[in-house]
Write a protein that holds these residues in place. Sequence first.
Motif, PDB file in Angstrom:
ATOM      1  N   MET A   1      19.684  13.455 -39.679  1.00  0.00           N
ATOM      2  CA  MET A   1      19.531  14.739 -39.012  1.00  0.00           C
ATOM      3  C   MET A   1      18.210  15.352 -39.466  1.00  0.00           C
ATOM      4  SD  MET A   1      22.201  14.927 -37.120  1.00  0.00           S
ATOM      5  CE  MET A   1      22.044  16.573 -36.485  1.00  0.00           C
ATOM      6  N   VAL A   2      17.501  15.982 -38.530  1.00  0.00           N
ATOM      7  CA  VAL A   2      16.184  16.527 -38.815  1.00  0.00           C
ATOM      8  C   VAL A   2      16.072  17.955 -38.282  1.00  0.00           C
ATOM      9  CG1 VAL A   2      13.716  16.240 -38.350  1.00  0.00           C
ATOM     10  CG2 VAL A   2      15.137  14.252 -38.704  1.00  0.00           C
ATOM     11  N   SER A   3      15.388  18.797 -39.035  1.00  0.00           N
ATOM     12  CA  SER A   3      15.030  20.141 -38.581  1.00  0.00           C
ATOM     13  C   SER A   3      13.638  20.436 -39.119  1.00  0.00           C
ATOM     14  CB  SER A   3      16.022  21.184 -39.089  1.00  0.00           C
ATOM     15  OG  SER A   3      15.646  22.468 -38.631  1.00  0.00           O
ATOM     16  N   GLY A   4      12.668  20.514 -38.230  1.00  0.00           N
ATOM     17  CA  GLY A   4      11.285  20.710 -38.670  1.00  0.00           C
ATOM     18  C   GLY A   4      10.838  19.514 -39.487  1.00  0.00           C
ATOM     19  N   GLY A   5      10.345  19.760 -40.681  1.00  0.00           N
ATOM     20  CA  GLY A   5       9.906  18.679 -41.560  1.00  0.00           C
ATOM     21  C   GLY A   5      10.968  18.245 -42.548  1.00  0.00           C
ATOM     22  N   THR A   6      12.193  18.758 -42.409  1.00  0.00           N
ATOM     23  CA  THR A   6      13.274  18.445 -43.339  1.00  0.00           C
ATOM     24  C   THR A   6      14.222  17.440 -42.707  1.00  0.00           C
ATOM     25  OG1 THR A   6      13.125  20.699 -44.177  1.00  0.00           O
ATOM     26  CG2 THR A   6      15.095  19.457 -44.755  1.00  0.00           C
ATOM     27  N   ALA A   7      14.574  16.402 -43.460  1.00  0.00           N
ATOM     28  CA  ALA A   7      15.484  15.365 -42.955  1.00  0.00           C
ATOM     29  C   ALA A   7      16.622  15.148 -43.946  1.00  0.00           C
ATOM     30  CB  ALA A   7      14.728  14.062 -42.733  1.00  0.00           C
ATOM     31  N   SER A   8      17.784  14.801 -43.413  1.00  0.00           N
ATOM     32  CA  SER A   8      18.932  14.481 -44.257  1.00  0.00           C
ATOM     33  C   SER A   8      18.772  13.067 -44.799  1.00  0.00           C
ATOM     34  CB  SER A   8      20.223  14.571 -43.438  1.00  0.00           C
ATOM     35  OG  SER A   8      20.305  13.475 -42.532  1.00  0.00           O
ATOM     36  N   PRO A   9      19.571  12.714 -45.799  1.00  0.00           N
ATOM     37  CA  PRO A   9      19.593  11.314 -46.203  1.00  0.00           C
ATOM     38  C   PRO A   9      20.099  10.442 -45.045  1.00  0.00           C
ATOM     39  CG  PRO A   9      20.636  12.701 -47.865  1.00  0.00           C
ATOM     40  CD  PRO A   9      20.377  13.559 -46.667  1.00  0.00           C
ATOM     41  N   VAL A  10      19.675   9.194 -45.036  1.00  0.00           N
ATOM     42  CA  VAL A  10      20.058   8.267 -43.961  1.00  0.00           C
ATOM     43  C   VAL A  10      21.535   7.894 -44.118  1.00  0.00           C
ATOM     44  CG1 VAL A  10      19.606   5.988 -42.973  1.00  0.00           C
ATOM     45  CG2 VAL A  10      17.716   7.381 -43.843  1.00  0.00           C
ATOM     46  N   PHE A  11      22.258   7.873 -42.999  1.00  0.00           N
ATOM     47  CA  PHE A  11      23.646   7.401 -42.996  1.00  0.00           C
ATOM     48  C   PHE A  11      23.777   6.352 -41.894  1.00  0.00           C
ATOM     49  CE2 PHE A  11      23.424  11.126 -40.283  1.00  0.00           C
ATOM     50  CZ  PHE A  11      24.170  10.797 -39.160  1.00  0.00           C
ATOM     51  N   GLN A  12      24.807   5.501 -42.017  1.00  0.00           N
ATOM     52  CA  GLN A  12      24.984   4.395 -41.059  1.00  0.00           C
ATOM     53  C   GLN A  12      26.268   4.539 -40.274  1.00  0.00           C
ATOM     54  OE1 GLN A  12      24.731   0.655 -43.104  1.00  0.00           O
ATOM     55  NE2 GLN A  12      22.520   0.564 -42.863  1.00  0.00           N
ATOM     56  N   VAL A  13      26.191   4.176 -38.998  1.00  0.00           N
ATOM     57  CA  VAL A  13      27.366   4.062 -38.136  1.00  0.00           C
ATOM     58  C   VAL A  13      27.213   2.736 -37.403  1.00  0.00           C
ATOM     59  CG1 VAL A  13      28.611   5.002 -36.153  1.00  0.00           C
ATOM     60  CG2 VAL A  13      27.629   6.559 -37.860  1.00  0.00           C
ATOM     61  N   THR A  14      28.231   1.897 -37.500  1.00  0.00           N
ATOM     62  CA  THR A  14      28.207   0.614 -36.811  1.00  0.00           C
ATOM     63  C   THR A  14      28.840   0.760 -35.438  1.00  0.00           C
ATOM     64  OG1 THR A  14      28.394  -0.508 -38.937  1.00  0.00           O
ATOM     65  CG2 THR A  14      28.894  -1.810 -36.968  1.00  0.00           C
ATOM     66  N   VAL A  15      28.116   0.331 -34.404  1.00  0.00           N
ATOM     67  CA  VAL A  15      28.621   0.385 -33.042  1.00  0.00           C
ATOM     68  C   VAL A  15      29.114  -1.014 -32.680  1.00  0.00           C
ATOM     69  CG1 VAL A  15      28.069   0.846 -30.635  1.00  0.00           C
ATOM     70  CG2 VAL A  15      27.053   2.246 -32.423  1.00  0.00           C
ATOM     71  N   LEU A  16      30.405  -1.104 -32.292  1.00  0.00           N
ATOM     72  CA  LEU A  16      31.027  -2.384 -31.961  1.00  0.00           C
ATOM     73  C   LEU A  16      30.924  -2.696 -30.489  1.00  0.00           C
ATOM     74  CD1 LEU A  16      34.234  -1.805 -34.083  1.00  0.00           C
ATOM     75  CD2 LEU A  16      32.177  -3.027 -34.753  1.00  0.00           C
TER      76      LEU A  16
END
Length: 139
Positions: free
Chosen positions: A124-139
């Motif tokens: 997730m991003v807002s301006g120059g700030t980003a969250s840590p990366v998370f993964q979702v697997t799409v089947l």
Amino acid sequence: MMVTKRRSLRLAVVGVLGATSLALAGTAMAATPAAHTVAPTSARTATAAKPAITATPSVSSVRAWTLFRVTGKTTGIKAGSKVTLQQKQHGKWVTLPASTPVNRSGSYALRVELGLKGKNDLRMVSGGTASPVFQVTVL
């Protein structure tokens, strides 16, 4: 020059009032030294929260084009600011057409559908700030 009782009384009162005001001013200055000092730069920057975003998906794997949620909290980001979902595609972060505003408490909730099968790196991003990366697997 003739000194009268009235004049001597007036001089005495003015002298007492002057001494009292000087004493009170000195006491006030000694009692509140912090009111006249400036906080160090490091203390001022510590009180301002650095912008940060957290993100948590509701599932770790999902079927293609099935709805799931990403929720999180923000600090240092104004209420009403948009947070946007980004997906890593071919080594680059691509902004997806999925965004939501931050509410007054600093939290957000976003409904998402993904169609790119396999492990998806998201943030997730807002301006120059980003969250840590998370993964979702799409089947």
